[in-house]
Write a protein that holds these residues in place. Structure first.
Motif, mmCIF file in Angstrom:
data_model
loop_
_atom_site.group_PDB
_atom_site.id
_atom_site.type_symbol
_atom_site.label_atom_id
_atom_site.label_comp_id
_atom_site.label_asym_id
_atom_site.label_seq_id
_atom_site.Cartn_x
_atom_site.Cartn_y
_atom_site.Cartn_z
ATOM 1 N N GLY A 93 0.816 -1.202 0.000
ATOM 2 C CA GLY A 93 0.000 0.000 0.000
ATOM 3 C C GLY A 93 0.852 1.255 0.000
ATOM 4 O O GLY A 93 1.993 1.257 0.456
ATOM 5 N N ALA A 94 0.277 2.325 -0.543
ATOM 6 C CA ALA A 94 0.896 3.649 -0.503
ATOM 7 C C ALA A 94 -0.177 4.618 -0.008
ATOM 8 O O ALA A 94 -0.828 5.297 -0.796
ATOM 9 C CB ALA A 94 1.407 4.056 -1.882
ATOM 10 N N PRO A 95 -0.399 4.673 1.304
ATOM 11 C CA PRO A 95 -1.503 5.464 1.852
ATOM 12 C C PRO A 95 -1.153 6.936 2.051
ATOM 13 O O PRO A 95 0.027 7.304 2.152
ATOM 14 C CB PRO A 95 -1.741 4.792 3.205
ATOM 15 C CG PRO A 95 -0.384 4.329 3.622
ATOM 16 C CD PRO A 95 0.309 3.896 2.340
ATOM 17 N N TYR A 96 -2.189 7.741 2.106
ATOM 18 C CA TYR A 96 -2.066 9.145 2.510
ATOM 19 C C TYR A 96 -2.566 9.196 3.945
ATOM 20 O O TYR A 96 -3.762 9.106 4.208
ATOM 21 C CB TYR A 96 -2.901 10.029 1.583
ATOM 22 C CG TYR A 96 -2.835 11.498 1.913
ATOM 23 C CD1 TYR A 96 -1.614 12.164 1.945
ATOM 24 C CD2 TYR A 96 -3.985 12.222 2.173
ATOM 25 C CE1 TYR A 96 -1.546 13.511 2.241
ATOM 26 C CE2 TYR A 96 -3.934 13.577 2.459
ATOM 27 C CZ TYR A 96 -2.715 14.214 2.497
ATOM 28 O OH TYR A 96 -2.646 15.554 2.794
ATOM 29 N N GLN A 97 -1.630 9.339 4.900
ATOM 30 C CA GLN A 97 -1.943 9.080 6.298
ATOM 31 C C GLN A 97 -3.028 9.979 6.882
ATOM 32 O O GLN A 97 -3.703 9.602 7.838
ATOM 33 C CB GLN A 97 -0.676 9.198 7.160
ATOM 34 C CG GLN A 97 0.454 8.291 6.740
ATOM 35 C CD GLN A 97 1.432 9.025 5.839
ATOM 36 O OE1 GLN A 97 1.039 9.557 4.808
ATOM 37 N NE2 GLN A 97 2.700 9.045 6.221
ATOM 38 N N ALA A 98 -3.193 11.192 6.329
ATOM 39 C CA ALA A 98 -4.225 12.087 6.853
ATOM 40 C C ALA A 98 -5.625 11.502 6.687
ATOM 41 O O ALA A 98 -6.547 11.861 7.414
ATOM 42 C CB ALA A 98 -4.144 13.448 6.157
#
Length: 342
Positions: A93-98
């Protein structure tokens, strides 16, 4: 702490052997097919780096590991990347933590709080020499996730449908600003809304929101947000954003050691590619937006500059109190800043 340079050097030596041996009979080893969920829709510029990462892994593994890139809206939404990786719906995964603050509060600190460091080399050093990688490895492991590498993007800016003549103007505006960016803008009287990247354009067009942040200038250009919002506020909310490449722990542990090393090195190369493309693309994106009619809101007054900085820094204590992981990252960062006299 072990020398990162020594580890990096041995990894280079190992991968050189892998690349030179790519014509050998790798087919005798077990093969793997992974899926990687990402935060961007197909066609957005940064998606190219994900594709290159997947291709590099395939080449370096001699075809033993293939990665299918899953873009936002093609089976896994951007808001689901963290949970999809944690549960094993996808292997990478490559998440956008916000977008995952409720699931992993420390990820928001990792992303970059308002008022944090903006220099790329300083940020990379914080991760790889300052102790963040070790801390994040333990934090993510509690979620059944293996932390692999950080990919750092440029500063984020607020793009609005009306000019911001003073910070009084944004009071009561509905602004797409997830996580700490939303909290910062809330401190200034705005009404923040969290939504995925793919929802922003329509929300601007229909008046659901009055502006958007959580995006660098490249994102604003690629999402065509400038077609609906023509005013760029000159001060950044965050000086940079660092987003991780992660793996489901069970899937990661099934890989032989050499494939784990290949993914790790390909992710580090991807981090450098992400940064280099950002430098070139940001300048180009700003020019294209300006040519399309985007204007800078007036230069903020000294009073507004002070309010802006205070609103951002006031977010820090709140995030330090979120959980032990967040507190640990903020403590490490503060110690690192003092150590280097930044």
């Amino acid at each position: 702490m072990k020398s990162k340079f020594s580890s990096f050097l041995w990894t280079i030596i190992f991968l050189s052997f892998v690349l030179l041996s790519s014509n050998m009979v790798f087919a005798q080893g077990e093969t793997f097919k992974f899926r990687m969920a990402t935060l961007y829709p197909r066609g957005i510029g940064y998606g190219e780096v994900y594709s290159n990462f997947a291709e590099n892994v395939k080449k370096m593994s001699g075809g033993r590991l293939e990665i299918e890139v899953i873009y936002d809206g093609e089976g896994v939404a951007a808001t689901e990347v963290f949970s999809a990786t944690r549960t094993g719906l996808v292997e990478l995964g490559a998440p956008y933590q916000a977008l995952h603050a409720g699931e992993n509060p420390a990820g928001v600190v990792e992303l970059g709080l308002p008022g944090a460091m903006a220099d790329y080399l300083q940020i990379r050093s914080l991760f790889n020499e300052g102790g963040w990688i070790e801390a994040l490895d333990e934090i993510y492991a509690k979620h059944n996730i293996k932390y692999i590498a950080e990919w750092t993007s440029p500063a984020t800016y607020l793009l609005t449908k009306k000019p911001v003549n003073s910070l009084e103007d944004i009071k009561k505006w509905k602004l797409r600003a997830p996580g700490p960016y939303g909290k910062m803008l809330k401190n200034l009287g705005a009404s923040p809304i969290t939504m995925a990247f793919g929802e922003v354009y329509t929300s601007l067009a229909t008046g659901v929101i009055d502006g958007v942040d959580g995006c660098n200038i490249i994102d604003h250009r690629d999402g065509k947000f400038y077609e609906q919002a023509k005013y760029l506020y000159p001060l950044p909310l965050a000086g940079a954003q660092s987003m991780p490449i992660i793996a489901n722990m069970k899937a990661w542990n099934k890989l032989p050691a050499d494939l784990q090393e290949i993914i790790t090195m390909a992710a580090r190369w991807g981090s450098d590619e992400w940064a280099m493309k950002s430098l070139v693309w940001e300048k180009k994106a700003l020019k294209e937006m300006m040519d399309a009619g985007v204007k800078m809101s007036p230069v903020p007054s000294d009073v507004d500059k002070a309010k802006w900085l205070e609103a951002g820094r006031n977010v820090w204590p709140e995030y330090a109190d979120k959980d032990e992981g967040s507190k640990r990252l903020i403590t490490i960062q503060n110690d690192f800043i003092k150590k280097l006299d930044l």
